[in-house]
Enzyme design. Structure first.
Site, PDB file in Angstrom:
ATOM      1  CB  CYS A  80      -3.538   3.501  -1.530  1.00 13.63           C
ATOM      2  SG  CYS A  80      -4.520   4.936  -1.102  1.00 13.63           S
ATOM      3  CG  ASP A  82       0.081  -2.300   6.081  1.00 16.97           C
ATOM      4  OD1 ASP A  82      -0.919  -2.469   6.798  1.00 16.97           O
ATOM      5  OD2 ASP A  82       0.075  -1.596   5.060  1.00 16.97           O
ATOM      6  CE  LYS A 123      -7.659   0.345   6.128  1.00 16.59           C
ATOM      7  NZ  LYS A 123      -8.417   0.966   5.043  1.00 16.59           N
ATOM      8  CD  GLN A 160      -7.506  -3.921   3.971  1.00 17.64           C
ATOM      9  OE1 GLN A 160      -8.501  -4.510   4.397  1.00 17.64           O
ATOM     10  NE2 GLN A 160      -7.569  -2.692   3.495  1.00 17.64           N
ATOM     11  CG  HIS A 174      -1.914   0.987   1.384  1.00 20.18           C
ATOM     12  ND1 HIS A 174      -1.655   2.274   1.748  1.00 20.18           N
ATOM     13  CD2 HIS A 174      -3.251   0.907   1.182  1.00 20.18           C
ATOM     14  CE1 HIS A 174      -2.801   2.955   1.782  1.00 20.18           C
ATOM     15  NE2 HIS A 174      -3.781   2.141   1.432  1.00 20.18           N
TER      16      HIS A 174
END
Lengths: 138, 414
Positions: free
Chosen positions: B372, B206, B232, B209, B129
């Site tokens: 992104c 990261d 999220k 998600q 991302h």
């Protein structure tokens, strides 16, 4: 379903599927390119002026969403016979009127890309602007 | 709760916690399939935050009075709650930031700017991302470090042979997405971290998600840093998390200065507060921390394994339905253990933005654009893609509405 979309009325889809004045001019007075990075739309506008400085012919080429491409196709016809001053006086309301549909706020950049490219091309031609590529994000 | 069957959710009950799902546009109930961008917020989270403002609001770590004490306790407790949720040792390893992006930037500035140099390499993946890609690219530009990208293969998985080539003794840090927001790929982050550690490099994962929809144990991954966002995972916007191993965070200097993060200040110099406060200057996002705490309660009450199972089931169903359409290109791996609950795709004859606009006419909310991940889209050879992403409140009927809207778009453009 088939309830259709307000933004995708017949006229827009028609211009998208059968674009008018698509291609490049052999002897344009000026040529300019631009992009809408949000959508990945790309437009090239070729403009031919007559001896009096009136727009004689316009051609466009490019790739992108239906709104950007239909707008370029419709604009190419609308500009013929206009002066460069008249082109430069156009704003987004003229484009939205031309499209004849409500353009959602997120898609206005797609709609005005061709107009911005033509206007920047005219300004560069007049020596009022120095830019190799127009972006709707500028 | 943990004894209940995985995959059996009382969807109607869950949906009743999300009044926003009742909204209608042009007499059509909204079908919210943009959960990878942000999830909706359930009543218990909204109530926790409004109760905080109604009955507890005060600044933290300053007042001697009751309200400040209660606010401070709630704010600190939220750190403990997050630590417990992701398997961190304690609040010292949990820093609240604005979002995942700021978590990336914290490490890039605090650690990267001082530790990286021209002989160092930063290893990223092609599916990063912009949050990590742009951040590390710019820090590398400033420090002279090289950036390498681990390739993806045709199925949208990381090429692990290439990963082994990329990660060398010159690698200072590896930053990789746990789950790709575009392809849905679940990356082997434990293996990647092990590779980094074999070469004495750090590993930054990261998890924006991943944490919302699967059990994550940062110690099992052995990541040095791990980041995610509250909004999220049924929590509020404005709060993100940076997990870091305590000894690394202790060695790092803060990059944001101000009140609340200091121990002692003179006109000449300052010393820093203990972890995690050293990295949380100024008045922090107190209500958002309370909201994140409540969001974790909410997810744990359902059971994070069941959230995962539900999401994967919907993604698999969506994948099958879209594949059966024939003219839909789906990105990323086939449904399976390394595929998460989001589906990126393109309809052959219709630009992704046109598709999203037509979907919107059906009150179906999807994302269209570059998500992104512009370099990844360049690699896929498309300017934009459409993405449907699911969460705990979505249903198979909503997937059917997505497919019906696709059929309508195809007809319109035929």
């Amino acid at each position: 379903m088939g309830m259709g979309s307000d933004m995708y009325r017949q006229q827009i889809l028609d211009h998208y599927k059968s674009p008018r004045n698509y291609g490049e001019l052999e002897d344009p007075t000026f040529t300019h390119v631009g992009e809408n990075p949000m959508c990945g739309d790309e437009i090239r506008m070729d403009v031919k002026l007559d001896d009096e400085g009136t727009i004689e012919r316009v051609a466009f080429s490019g790739d992108g969403c239906a709104i950007s491409q239909a707008s370029a196709s419709m604009l190419s016809g609308k500009l013929t016979g206009k002066t460069v001053d008249e082109l430069l006086e156009m704003d987004r309301n003229d484009i939205i009127d031309m499209l004849g549909v409500d353009i959602s706020p997120m898609r206005v950049k797609c709609a005005v890309l061709a107009e911005k490219v033509a206007q920047d091309g005219a300004k560069i031609h007049r020596g009022e602007l120095d830019k190799s590529k127009t972006s709707t994000e500028d | 709760m943990s004894q209940q069957n995985v995959g059996t959710l009382d969807i109607e009950r869950i949906r009743s916690d999300f009044p926003i799902l009742e909204r209608e546009f042009d007499d059509q109930q909204v079908v919210y399939l943009d959960n990878a961008a942000t999830t909706q917020t359930p009543d218990p989270v909204i109530d926790a935050m409004s109760d905080y403002y109604r009955y507890t609001n005060s600044n933290v770590h300053r007042g001697i009075h009751h309200l400040s004490q209660e606010a401070s306790e709630a704010y600190e407790r939220a750190h403990d709650r997050v630590a417990d949720f992701i398997g961190a040792s304690g609040r010292e390893e949990v820093i609240f930031t604005k979002n995942t992006t700021e978590s990336e930037n914290l490490v890039a500035y605090s650690w990267g700017l001082s530790e990286l140099g021209p002989s160092d390499e930063v290893v990223l993946t092609e599916m990063e991302h912009h949050a990590s890609l742009v951040t590390w690219q710019q820090i590398a530009n400033r420090t002279g470090a090289d950036v390498k990208y681990i390739r993806i293969d045709e199925d949208g998985r990381l090429d692990m042979d290439h990963a082994r080539e990329c990660i060398t003794d010159d690698t200072a840090i590896l930053s990789a997405v746990h789950v790709s927001n575009t392809l849905g790929t679940v990356n082997p982050v434990t293996e990647l971290t092990e590779l980094a550690h074999e070469h004495d490099a750090l590993s930054f994962i990261d998890g924006a998600q991943a944490v919302p929809n699967r059990p994550v144990d940062v110690k099992a991954i052995d990541a040095d840093f791990y980041a995610f966002s509250g909004h999220k995972m049924a929590g509020p916007t404005g709060i993100g998390v940076l997990y870091g191993k305590q000894h690394l965070l202790e060695e790092m200097d803060p990059y944001l200065y101000g009140g609340g993060m200091i121990r002692k200040v003179t006109f000449e110099d300052s010393t820093w507060a203990d972890l995690p406060w050293k990295f949380e200057p100024g008045t922090p996002q107190i209500a958002e921390a309370v909201g994140l705490d409540a969001a974790i309660d909410y997810l744990e009450e359902i059971g994070i394994e069941r959230v995962q199972a539900h999401e994967e089931e919907l993604a698999e169903y969506a994948y099958e339905r879209l594949e059966a359409e024939g003219d839909v290109e789906i990105y990323g791996p086939e449904p399976g253990p390394d595929r998460s609950g989001l589906v990126g795709f393109n309809l052959e004859s219709v630009h992704a933005h046109d598709l999203a606009s037509i979907m919107n006419d059906h009150a179906v909310a999807i994302r269209a654009g570059d998500h992104c991940t512009q370099p990844l889209h360049d690699k896929l050879g498309v300017a934009a893609s459409a993405r449907a992403s699911f969460y705990v409140y979505n249903t198979r009927e909503e997937v059917d509405k997505l497919v019906a809207a696709i059929d309508d778009a195809r007809q319109l453009f035929a």
